[in-house]
Design a protein around this motif. Structure first.
Motif, mmCIF file in Angstrom:
data_model
loop_
_atom_site.group_PDB
_atom_site.id
_atom_site.type_symbol
_atom_site.label_atom_id
_atom_site.label_comp_id
_atom_site.label_asym_id
_atom_site.label_seq_id
_atom_site.Cartn_x
_atom_site.Cartn_y
_atom_site.Cartn_z
ATOM 1 N N ASP A 86 -70.929 58.766 -28.954
ATOM 2 C CA ASP A 86 -70.469 59.009 -30.323
ATOM 3 C C ASP A 86 -68.943 58.984 -30.284
ATOM 4 N N VAL A 87 -68.339 57.850 -30.688
ATOM 5 C CA VAL A 87 -66.882 57.726 -30.540
ATOM 6 C C VAL A 87 -66.131 58.514 -31.610
ATOM 7 N N VAL A 88 -66.821 58.923 -32.676
ATOM 8 C CA VAL A 88 -66.153 59.760 -33.671
ATOM 9 C C VAL A 88 -66.104 61.213 -33.177
ATOM 10 N N ASN A 89 -67.225 61.665 -32.626
ATOM 11 C CA ASN A 89 -67.261 63.022 -32.079
ATOM 12 C C ASN A 89 -66.646 63.085 -30.679
ATOM 13 N N ASP A 90 -66.360 61.914 -30.108
ATOM 14 C CA ASP A 90 -65.844 61.823 -28.741
ATOM 15 C C ASP A 90 -66.757 62.537 -27.755
ATOM 16 N N ARG A 121 -63.296 54.716 -24.373
ATOM 17 C CA ARG A 121 -62.958 56.111 -24.125
ATOM 18 C C ARG A 121 -62.889 56.362 -22.619
ATOM 19 N N TYR A 144 -57.460 67.486 -16.971
ATOM 20 C CA TYR A 144 -58.673 67.493 -17.795
ATOM 21 C C TYR A 144 -59.651 68.624 -17.468
ATOM 22 N N MET A 150 -62.388 61.334 -23.784
ATOM 23 C CA MET A 150 -60.950 61.431 -24.060
ATOM 24 C C MET A 150 -60.434 60.059 -24.464
ATOM 25 N N PRO A 151 -59.236 60.018 -25.085
ATOM 26 C CA PRO A 151 -58.630 58.715 -25.335
ATOM 27 C C PRO A 151 -58.338 58.017 -23.996
ATOM 28 N N VAL A 182 -61.723 62.481 -41.327
ATOM 29 C CA VAL A 182 -62.281 62.224 -39.993
ATOM 30 C C VAL A 182 -61.742 60.909 -39.429
ATOM 31 N N THR A 222 -59.448 60.312 -35.981
ATOM 32 C CA THR A 222 -59.734 59.349 -34.913
ATOM 33 C C THR A 222 -58.495 58.496 -34.629
ATOM 34 N N LYS A 272 -55.870 60.594 -32.801
ATOM 35 C CA LYS A 272 -56.171 60.763 -31.376
ATOM 36 C C LYS A 272 -55.893 59.468 -30.612
ATOM 37 N N GLY A 275 -53.091 60.866 -28.764
ATOM 38 C CA GLY A 275 -53.852 61.512 -27.687
ATOM 39 C C GLY A 275 -53.765 63.021 -27.762
ATOM 40 N N GLN A 276 -53.453 63.649 -26.614
ATOM 41 C CA GLN A 276 -53.460 65.103 -26.566
ATOM 42 C C GLN A 276 -52.257 65.729 -27.261
ATOM 43 N N PRO A 297 -71.041 68.238 -35.402
ATOM 44 C CA PRO A 297 -70.361 67.120 -34.743
ATOM 45 C C PRO A 297 -69.479 66.373 -35.750
ATOM 46 N N LEU A 298 -68.300 65.963 -35.303
ATOM 47 C CA LEU A 298 -67.330 65.321 -36.200
ATOM 48 C C LEU A 298 -67.914 64.125 -36.938
ATOM 49 N N SER A 299 -68.824 63.443 -36.290
ATOM 50 C CA SER A 299 -69.394 62.241 -36.910
ATOM 51 C C SER A 299 -70.281 62.574 -38.105
#
Lengths: 484, 484
Positions: free
Chosen positions: A109-113, A135, A165, A222-223, B242, B246, B249, B253-254, B359-361
């Motif tokens: 799930d790339v939106v929820n990572d 990712r 990490y 992670m990215p 959302v 994405t 990020k 990134g972080q 979940p973000l998605s």
């Protein structure tokens, strides 16, 4: 074996075959040998059977069946434990449950990572699946080609990217696990925040299969880092390495992804063992550091930060020489030198393996004192010392002198040297197993480094979740009087 | 009360006074009232006594004494629980053990990047101590002036910087805790890696004082951010928020430290409630986002990243307007608007408090569907929706219409609205308490959102560690048939 127990065994085996299928149930000693012998070939166990379930449901049924028969179960992933944690003992009364057929990438799930995997996916396959989705799954350890996610979870794997990490525990949002009686626990929900009662997954992570068998997990993604900068740095000594790390964190913050210490004898060993590799620096040095910075942004910013760190290091007398990676190929070459240290030792017949962590503020003193103690016991030992300095973790692995046979060196020194090093770590509030776990190899050492309350609590938990002591018995928990 | 129990109570009180001193042991109802009433004034309990121990040893002695008498103990930090988790029930048979006198910053180690604190240190004092040492302790929640580190740990506190730094659990390397019988468990060693047996500290973090009383902790410190960039952004809708996250990020990134969603009615409420504050954007919007980027490096790099994110957002129709903080004062003003949302609701007589993670998605769909359900039940409710979108966490707090009394609105709607919202979250595998915990307010809701196996495991752990059910009884664990 009595007639009754033979009868019961036959019933159990018949039941196991009915659950997993004939092909996925081994009973012949020859077939089972790869599953009953550990990675380092130090532990040669026996088993009643080796089963390879294909689904969580099958794991559940196997567990319920063994529970009814009172038969112990040894969970196994890639069988890469350095501590004998994934093989049965010699009694031959246990079933080995290997998870390698459960190798499905269930969802990305790339939106929820997040990434949901069955436990038998290898770390390499997990990293590849993440990368394909654009990712990063950041866990990075030497055995990634064969170790499995379930094993990474049950041992809370560490490796070379923990500094940035975290350990496997920090990368995990939820798990599915089968309990000793076959019940299935699941928290595969992909939530980053969930304060609804006890965080039960934490019990199963790092408990080496003694409380439940992890069958799936939701992991954080992670990215992908857009830029990398790396350098191979000669430092004055471990104190200078720690000072340089503090400076690196000041300048680059969370961009500092890895900070690995390498002793002179460790690099020399690799270069002698693999003449096709070349040293990054023209001269030899007693102590070196491999540093890696990564970010999502531009490479120029990272390069400038790295230069800033090195200039400070030179100015303050911490750094004596440095090679900066000019390309990704250079970075890979640096990492290969670092990663070959383990195999290079194995090719010499093996070393004394200590896996120590100490607060960073005390680690340089620890290295000096432990080295002095080791050299007093084994004056000509090659001091192969390396590892994840950024996490306060060093692999402290004294190696035989060239003119002494490995077997002789290890027989004379393994016990007393590891006892001295581990004892020093314990007295300094360090850990005798920063990332390798306990298994059977260090089980009884816990009696010396854990408090009575810690040991009692471990047994209280074990008895609560596995009252019959059927899950990976004999591992992790020392069986001292008054505890079991 | 019978003569015997009165006698026993008198003995207990005498014992408590002998341990903590007369001044640190209250028995008069008036003196005890601030300790027996919760933050929201919803729970009015009674207690046998309130004790304020000054040391871990005193906590241990209090616990051992209460254990011998079979008397329950309710641990209490800053008493800021929104769930009634820190006050006793009305039975009056419990001792409240408040930790505020244990407010020592025991050690700050800037090389190991750790801080050792007694449990009664307030979050504000902890952050200040870190800052004074040139480090960041990143936990950031509204109640930081009064909440204490022990409470933050026992509830696994979250807040506005979780996206980057994690929850309290992720910031903790070790704890000290007193067990129900008075034994002291400690893992105050400051290690980032330690795989020597079960990670026992995880049991006490987030279990709301039902398994042990946390008396101290070693926490992680981070580099102080050198640069900050922030923007208040109007977005098309939660789906656009959302998508923008994405993109943020991907670009930063972080560095993305916070990503907070704010609904139009939430901002309007704050502006009406505090006319001295001004809106960041000229027009009103249905949905807004407060984003913050931080790094150790230069501000220019961050500004460029933020501009890149906003340009992408505008181009893709996600963003309709944005105000970029031109100074630290602007950034603070944005945060004040965000942080006042909670108190602004309280001033109106209170709202229906749901603390959901998804979940973000799926979170944007959830907000739409939950809003529709709420408006079907309470057509004129003001939809105060805000919170930590970056973690998949929203505070979903329907508020009374202006022309309706708070008491009437809450009496009519609290149960059915929260039931609808929590039910939807549960069906979508979300959490009904992302960061507020369970306490007594949501205890019985666990029967609906946890599986039987999860509930059984919680009770197995509780019985193993607190067989007499003496520690914070009645909290967290629902007492359904077959479970207790």
């Amino acid at each position: 074996m009595t007639a009754t127990s033979a009868n019961s065994s036959a019933q159990l085996l018949q039941g196991l075959r009915a659950i997993v299928g004939d092909k996925a149930c081994m009973e012949a000693a020859d077939d089972m040998q790869p599953f009953t012998t550990d990675y380092r070939k130090l532990y040669h166990g026996k088993a009643l059977a080796v089963v390879l379930p294909a689904t969580t449901q099958q794991v559940s049924e196997v567990m319920a069946l063994c529970f009814r028969h009172g038969v112990p179960v040894v969970p196994q992933g890639g069988n890469t434990s350095l501590m004998g944690g994934a093989v049965p003992d010699a009694a031959g009364d246990a079933v080995v449950l290997n998870l390698r057929r459960m190798n499905q990438v269930q969802e990305i799930d790339v939106v929820n990572d997040t990434m949901t995997l069955s436990a038998g996916v290898t770390l390499q396959a997990a990293r590849a699946a993440a990368q394909e989705a654009g990712r990063l799954f950041p866990l990075r350890i030497g055995s990634e080609g064969s170790c499995q996610i379930g094993g990474n979870l049950s041992t809370n794997a560490g490796g070379t990217a923990v500094l940035r990490y975290g350990n496997m525990r920090d990368l995990t949002l939820g798990i599915e696990a089968v309990l000793p009686d076959g019940r299935i626990y699941s928290s595969l929900r992909g939530l980053r925040k969930d304060n609804t009662g006890y965080d039960l997954k934490q019990l199963f992570i790092g408990s080496e299969g003694t409380l439940g068998i992890i069958t799936a997990a939701v992991l954080k993604l992670m990215p992908l880092p857009g830029a990398t900068a790396a350098a191979w740095i000669a430092v004055r000594d471990p104190h200078a390495a720690v000072e340089l790390l503090t400076e690196a964190k000041r300048v680059a913050g969370q961009a500092v992804t890895a900070f690995e210490l390498i002793s002179g004898p460790a690099l020399t060993l690799v270069l002698e063992s693999m003449p096709q590799l070349s040293a990054p620096l023209p001269e030899t040095h007693d102590w070196m550091v491999l540093i890696e910075l990564t970010s999502g942004g531009d490479a120029e910013g990272l390069d400038a930060m790295l230069m800033g760190i090195l200039e400070q290091g030179l100015e303050r007398g911490l750094v004596t020489d440095a090679a900066i990676a000019a390309s990704l190929a250079d970075t890979r070459a640096f990492w290969q030198l670092r990663e070959e240290i383990s195999d290079a030792q194995t090719r010499t017949g093996g070393s004394i393996k200590c896996d120590i962590s100490i607060p960073l503020s005390k680690i340089a003193d620890f290295i000096a004192e432990a080295s002095a103690q080791v050299l007093a016991l084994a004056p000509d030992a090659r001091m192969v010392i390396y590892g994840h300095m950024g996490d306060g973790n060093v692999h402290f692995n004294p190696l035989r002198p060239k003119d002494m046979a490995a077997a002789e060196f290890l027989a004379q020194n393994y016990a007393r040297v590891s006892h001295a090093v581990d004892g020093l770590a314990t007295r300094q509030n360090g850990s005798i197993s920063a990332e390798h776990g306990i298994g059977v190899a260090k089980r009884d050492d816990l009696l010396e480094c854990k408090s009575p309350v810690e040991l009692e609590l471990m047994w209280q938990i074990k008895r609560a979740l596995d009252p019959g002591n059927l899950l990976n018995p004999g591992k992790v928990l020392p069986g001292a009087k008054g505890l079991v």
